[in-house]
Write an enzyme that holds these catalytic residues in place. Structure first.
Site, PDB file in Angstrom:
ATOM      1  N   ASP A 184      64.984 -66.995 -45.083  1.00 60.84           N
ATOM      2  CA  ASP A 184      63.740 -66.552 -44.458  1.00 60.84           C
ATOM      3  C   ASP A 184      63.986 -65.843 -43.134  1.00 60.84           C
ATOM      4  O   ASP A 184      63.054 -65.289 -42.565  1.00 60.84           O
ATOM      5  CB  ASP A 184      62.810 -67.755 -44.234  1.00 60.84           C
ATOM      6  CG  ASP A 184      61.374 -67.430 -44.578  1.00 60.84           C
ATOM      7  OD1 ASP A 184      61.153 -66.542 -45.418  1.00 60.84           O
ATOM      8  OD2 ASP A 184      60.480 -68.060 -44.006  1.00 60.84           O
ATOM      9  N   ASP A 193      54.542 -80.283 -48.417  1.00 66.05           N
ATOM     10  CA  ASP A 193      55.077 -81.037 -49.547  1.00 66.05           C
ATOM     11  C   ASP A 193      54.098 -82.110 -50.016  1.00 66.05           C
ATOM     12  O   ASP A 193      53.842 -82.240 -51.219  1.00 66.05           O
ATOM     13  CB  ASP A 193      56.427 -81.651 -49.169  1.00 66.05           C
ATOM     14  CG  ASP A 193      56.399 -82.303 -47.792  1.00 66.05           C
ATOM     15  OD1 ASP A 193      55.303 -82.391 -47.199  1.00 66.05           O
ATOM     16  OD2 ASP A 193      57.462 -82.718 -47.306  1.00 66.05           O
TER      17      ASP A 193
END
Length: 1181
Positions: A443, A884
């Site tokens: 990223d 998550d």
């Protein structure tokens, strides 16, 4: 087919994808009989036409005739003019600039036959040596950086290799008069499933081969004739029946026939089972028949077993929960009815805190009522999916594919060597090579990560065969070579020591290369930048005709790749279009997809460090991905990066299951993926959305000062949730079902109605009539058919797919393929509904082509998710720093189940921050995400009826626990206030109060002991968890509540720094040096204040009682007891502020001096000296 020609001119080579006029060729889906569509409707995509594409590479303005497409290489202006006047629409352009080391792309083809033989190898090497970039307002480009793999195969050139795509076996001559070369295995595939026609001339095969050796080989694979009834005396209880293969049978699958078919020839039921030789009298005596094997037992054996906790433990545990609940109710009732009239404020605060603590304990304890353990049987998995059977006579692996995601963002905080070791452990995992693909998401778009991955792919060719040959565990080289145990244990090969020494030296050199990359990149970039500046100045001087230039030439400080080209990602100078938040999307296939058949190596020599003559040297596909980032777009941190990987992998490999790992979590158990797949492929596995593994950590100090192992959560809470609807998703070490990530509902679900959800209603979500019309409901139809009803619901559903998933038809077409591959095999489903036939995934994977990679570039663009449901209901969910937990909650809310897989040998291992400040910031991020969940629609209060009641309680507690910190801080200060004021939370230490207090304390201790018993944790781990609960509750959790409220009320955005990943210590370095580093943070202020206040309060209370004419020892004992309880829990925090062992920092002396002064002044105030009484009055002289 990728065609190429040698380019002698320095003009750039252009790859163009054009619509073919012919429409008869359509590619098949990846490892699936379902076709893969590669056409899209997105106008911004490189593949925008609805016709089938072909990729062609050429040099010069050459045109081809017929229906084979168009070859062109021209400037941008020529391309624009050509596309304007032509009916063909150019899909994308890939510019391949020449470099001094690579002047040409491919060697020229000498004949049409050589071109056919080299097509697959050239395509493979082209993709694995090319960086594909593209994005917003830019064309898709491919830059060839390495063509070293382009070598003409001598066997291929001589025509000794099978001509079928994806096969490299030796040919068997004379199969057809047309001369089409085919191997023996492919020949039998064509005979059995291809209609008996030659792939070349499409004519039926004729038996023109008289080679006796070949005939003997053919007879081994052909069905043997059944013995005649008159040739032997048969048992009257048995009768002979003829068995036959049914490759494409219609209707439901014949479960009985499948179970009793063996070797594709004979069956047992009411049929005889001959011995080896298939004849009478063969094998050894008697009538030639033996006892039939127990095929039913093998096929019906489950892959997994659920083991409940012993009733001798769980029954007393549940009874103690009930008893403690009763004791808490009596205690709180007594507290409310007996206020302290002398200190109502003290009594009110303490009672309120105790009521909240009781609620918090109940929310935490209720989900622990049904803990379970689970076991897997890897032997049954191998027999069922990797053994020869009727539909898979060659015994190829029938396991579904798995795509492994590894995420990293900053090479400075996440060392490339740590990431490289994680990648190596993935590439060496014990799973079919052709079914595995690894994707690294960078990223940060850093060249350092890219080149480190290239070095890793090179070293993997040595490390992976070494692991397979000697069964190495763990398969992380840093962890393996750093073990302090005897590495010769259970090793029997004589060449192990020699080869280990060679691989160890190669790994040391590999580490040196990785560590030297930052300096090498900097020096290389500086040299190229100086050269560019000189060229720019020279050009400016030529334009000024020798006059002195008035303006200074400004050349951007670029980051350069090793072949002398600009890195398309992030530059160290942070220029426009090349900064961390502004760069193009990048995809590089470091390792191309392997062949379907094993490839064995050679003997050890100067190039090969180890002997791999009997070792499969294939490597899984390895892909580098850096999604496009542009200013003005919300990239959604890790969740956005994971969703980009989901789309990229769906187009490139499309594994029906996904494993995601952090860059510092490596595979410690090479069989971990197989253990997880046991749950996915067992009976009822189609309802499982993910399999979560516990997190295990290395590099933790032996005392685990800050509860980094977190075993109470992973071994107690998560095991308990496994007995309900399944554990939560914790961000790493989790195998997902791809269709569950797409937001689809399970095939079946259970709704819970009535009081506490006691009445269950089972519903089927895959039947057309049961397709829900809710906004939050998306169901996958059986076999991907949307038009199964008389109305147009299927058409409407298909029209909504672009809105949900984006305008990529290639991605949308991959969804039913992934759903099909993830189904259970038919023998586990009875009649075969919503299942796949055995052996359907044993076909070779389709090789990658440039058009596929170009489409993958389009789906990682910054604008692809606009006006779609990515991050809302599809993929990882956005809007929370703990994406998550939210992602797992959404799946459970749709009715999916999850599984907690605890393996005997740890599946994964990672690192955790052992520094106090880093640990507190990590807990702060988790707690802030929980506060966001509490104030969002993801609060379990709004859960659907498909979520069990206790599962809902567990998720509700996730959002509630940070608020307990507000009451905890008050309760930790109350003992000090009591000692300062001389009052206590009760008016007097009544015997009833003491009995209640003793009962709730004893029941808590007994519950803890039973939890330790059934979970397997230790008492030390439980105590460390209790200590850090107080430390986090008085530091990080209150800050999280404050930040969450600011975000909800004032809209203040929350940003967190990436947690630093520690690399392996060098020889001689202290492994736990970071433990003693004191990094000041505002989070330390509340617990430090609580500690000092309680210590001073103890001194003040003791002094007042000792010198009081009427001492109240009961109140002193009560206050000192609770203050001591607080200080004991904060002891690890105090020890962390002390720094290194044996060395007292200066700050401790400062604190000691200040504390002594404060205590002295308080002592003077409490017991003033005799004589003068105006000591507290101050007068100016």
């Amino acid at each position: 087919m990728v065609k190429s020609a040698a380019s002698q001119s320095p003009s750039p080579v252009t790859i163009t994808v054009t619509p073919c006029k012919g429409s008869g060729d359509r590619s098949l889906g990846l490892t699936s009989p379902i076709p893969r569509a590669s056409v899209i409707t997105n106008q911004n995509s490189p593949l925008s036409s609805r016709a089938t594409r072909r990729t062609s590479i050429s040099s010069g303005n050459r045109r081809s005739n017929g229906d084979e497409g168009r070859y062109c290489s021209m400037s941008v202006e020529d391309l624009t003019a050509e596309t304007t006047n032509s009916e063909c629409v150019l899909s994308y352009t890939v510019h391949i600039p020449p470099t001094p080391d690579h002047q040409t792309v491919f060697a020229s083809q000498e004949s049409e036959e050589d071109e056919m033989l080299k097509g697959n190898s050239n395509q493979k090497s082209f993709l694995s040596g090319t960086i594909f970039t593209g994005g917003f307002k830019s064309v898709t480009r491919g830059h060839v950086i390495d063509c070293s793999m382009d070598r003409a195969d001598p066997e291929k050139k001589s025509g000794q290799i099978c001509w079928l795509k994806g096969c490299d076996e030796k040919v068997v001559h004379g199969r057809c008069e047309c001369g089409f070369r085919i191997c023996r295995d492919c020949y039998f595939d064509c005979i059995t499933s291809g209609g008996g026609n030659c792939p070349g001339c499409k004519e039926p095969y004729r038996d023109i081969n008289d080679d006796p050796e070949t005939e003997e080989e053919d007879e081994e694979d052909e069905a043997k004739p059944l013995p005649q009834m008159g040739e032997s005396k048969l048992d009257k209880r048995l009768s002979v029946v003829k068995s036959f293969k049914a490759q494409n049978q219609a209707g439901d699958f014949d479960h009985t026939r499948w179970l009793f078919e063996t070797k594709g020839t004979y069956g047992y039921g009411n049929a005889v089972w001959p011995k080896d030789g298939y004849g009478i009298g063969s094998g050894g005596g008697g009538n030639g028949y033996e006892t039939p094997p127990e095929f039913g037992e093998r096929s019906k054996r489950p892959l997994t077993r659920k083991v409940s906790v012993s009733a001798a433990i769980i029954s007393p545990y549940r009874l103690l929960i009930a008893l403690r609940l009763v004791a808490l109710g009596l205690f709180l009732t007594w507290r409310v009815r007996h206020p302290n009239r002398e200190a109502m404020w003290l009594w009110g605060m303490s009672t309120t805190c105790e009521l909240w603590f009781a609620l918090s304990w109940l929310l935490d304890q209720l989900p622990k009522l049904c803990p379970v353990n689970r076991l897997t049987d890897l032997g049954v998995l191998k027999e069922r999916f990797e053994s020869p059977n009727l539909r898979n006579p060659k015994g190829r692996s029938d396991l579904p594919g798995i795509d492994v995601f590894v995420s990293t963002a900053d090479p400075e905080k996440e060392p490339p060597l740590v990431t490289a070791n994680t990648i190596l452990s993935i590439l060496a995992v014990d799973y079919p090579v052709e079914k595995l693909a690894c994707y690294l998401s960078d990223d940060g778009g850093a060249l350092l990560t890219f080149e480190a991955l290239a070095q890793t792919a090179s070293f993997a060719s040595t490390w992976v065969p070494f692991c397979r040959k000697h069964n190495i565990e763990p398969r992380n080289p840093e962890a393996y070579f750093g073990q302090k145990r005897n590495f010769l244990k259970n090793k029997v090969r004589l060449d192990f020591v020699r080869e280990r020494r060679r691989v160890k030296r190669e790994y040391d050199e590999f580490k040196v290369r990785i560590n030297s990359l930052p300096e090498a990149i900097r020096r290389r970039s500086d040299a190229y930048n100086v050269h560019e500046e000189l060229r720019a100045k020279k050009k400016q001087m030529e334009m000024m005709m020798g006059n002195n230039p008035q303006e200074t030439v400004i050349v951007p400080k670029a980051t350069w790749m090793s072949d002398g080209s600009h890195w398309p990602g992030t530059w160290s100078s942070g220029e426009t279009d090349n900064s961390r938040g502004d760069h193009a999307g990048i995809i590089q296939a470091m390792l191309a997809p392997p062949n379907a058949e094993p490839v064995y190596g050679a003997e050890a020599d100067a190039e090969n460090l180890i002997d791999t003559t009997d070792v499969d040297i294939r490597l899984p596909m390895l892909v580098y991905v850096s999604r496009e980032k542009r200013p003005g777009y919300d990239h959604n941190k890790k969740a956005g990066a994971m969703n980009a990987l989901v789309r990229t992998s769906a187009i490139m490999s499309n594994g029906p299951f996904i494993l995601n790992l952090d860059c510092d979590h490596y595979i410690y158990n090479s069989m971990a993926l197989r253990e997880g797949m046991c749950f996915m492929l067992d009976r009822g596995g189609d309802r499982i959305c993910y399999v979560q593994f516990p997190q295990r950590f290395e590099g933790i100090d032996p005392n685990d000062r800050y509860a980094n192992h977190n075993t109470v959560f992973f071994d107690v809470s998560m095991r308990a949730l496994d007995g309900l609807q399944g554990p939560m998703y914790v961000g790493t070490g989790c195998i997902f079902r791809r269709t569950a990530l797409y937001g689809f509902s399970p095939p079946r679900a259970t709704e819970h109605h009535g009081w506490l959800g006691r009445r269950k209603v089972k519903i089927s979500l895959r039947r057309p009539k049961a397709m829900m019309k809710k906004d939050d409901e998306v169901s996958l139809p059986i076999n991907g058919e949307y038009n199964e009803e008389e109305n147009d619901d299927g058409d409407i559903e298909s029209l909504l797919l672009p809105k949900r998933f984006g305008n990529s038809n290639s991605f949308v077409a991959s969804i039913p393929v992934a759903e099909y591959q993830g189904r259970l095999i038919q023998d586990l489903q009875g009649k075969g509904k919503n299942s796949r036939p055995a052996g359907s995934l044993a076909v070779p994977r389709e090789p990658l082509d440039a058009a596929t990679v170009a489409e993958a570039i389009s789906v990682i663009s910054c604008f692809y998710e606009d006006k779609t449901e990515w991050g809302k209901r599809v993929g990882w969910i956005y809007g929370s720093v703990t994406e998550d937990v939210v992602t797992g909650y959404r799946m459970h809310n749709r009715g999916w189940r999850s599984i907690y897989c605890v393996t005997k040998r740890d599946a994964f291992r990672g690192t955790a921050p052992i520094n106090l400040t880093d640990r507190l910031h990590q807990v702060l991020r988790w707690a802030t995400g929980s506060v966001e969940i509490f104030f969002s629609r993801n609060n379990a209060i709004f859960a659907t009826r498909r979520m069990k009641f206790l599962q809902r309680v567990a998720y509700f507690n996730v959002g509630m626990y940070p608020f307990t910190s507000l009451f905890l801080i008050v309760y930790c200060i109350l003992p000090a206030i009591s000692l300062f004021s001389g009052q206590f939370i009760v008016q007097s230490l009544d015997i009833t109060f003491l009995i209640y207090l003793l009962s709730i304390t004893l029941t808590l201790c007994m519950l803890s002991l039973l939890e330790i018993k059934w979970s397997g944790i230790t008492l030390h781990e439980w105590w460390r968890n209790e200590q850090f609960w107080v430390i986090g509750g008085t530091s990080a959790h209150p800050a999280a509540v404050l930040q969450g409220l600011l975000k909800v009320i004032a809209g203040v955005d929350i940003s967190f720094t990436l947690t630093s990943k520690s690399s392996a210590p060098e020889d001689g370095d202290d492994e736990f040096a970071d433990l003693y580093v004191v990094k000041w943070s505002f989070l330390m202020v509340p617990p430090l204040t609580i500690m000092m206040v309680n210590m001073i309060a103890i001194a003040v209370g003791l002094a007042r009682t000792l010198y009081s004419p009427f001492p109240q020892w009961s109140k002193l004992v009560g206050g000192v007891f609770f203050s001591f309880w607080v200080l004991c829990h904060l002891y690890p925090f105090a020890k962390g502020l002390m720094g290194r062992r044996g060395r007292v920092p200066t700050i401790v002396f400062v604190w000691s001096g200040l504390l002594s002064i404060i205590v002295s002044l308080l002592w003077v105030y409490i017991n003033p000296p005799s004589g003068k009484q105006d000591y507290m009055q101050f007068q100016f002289p």
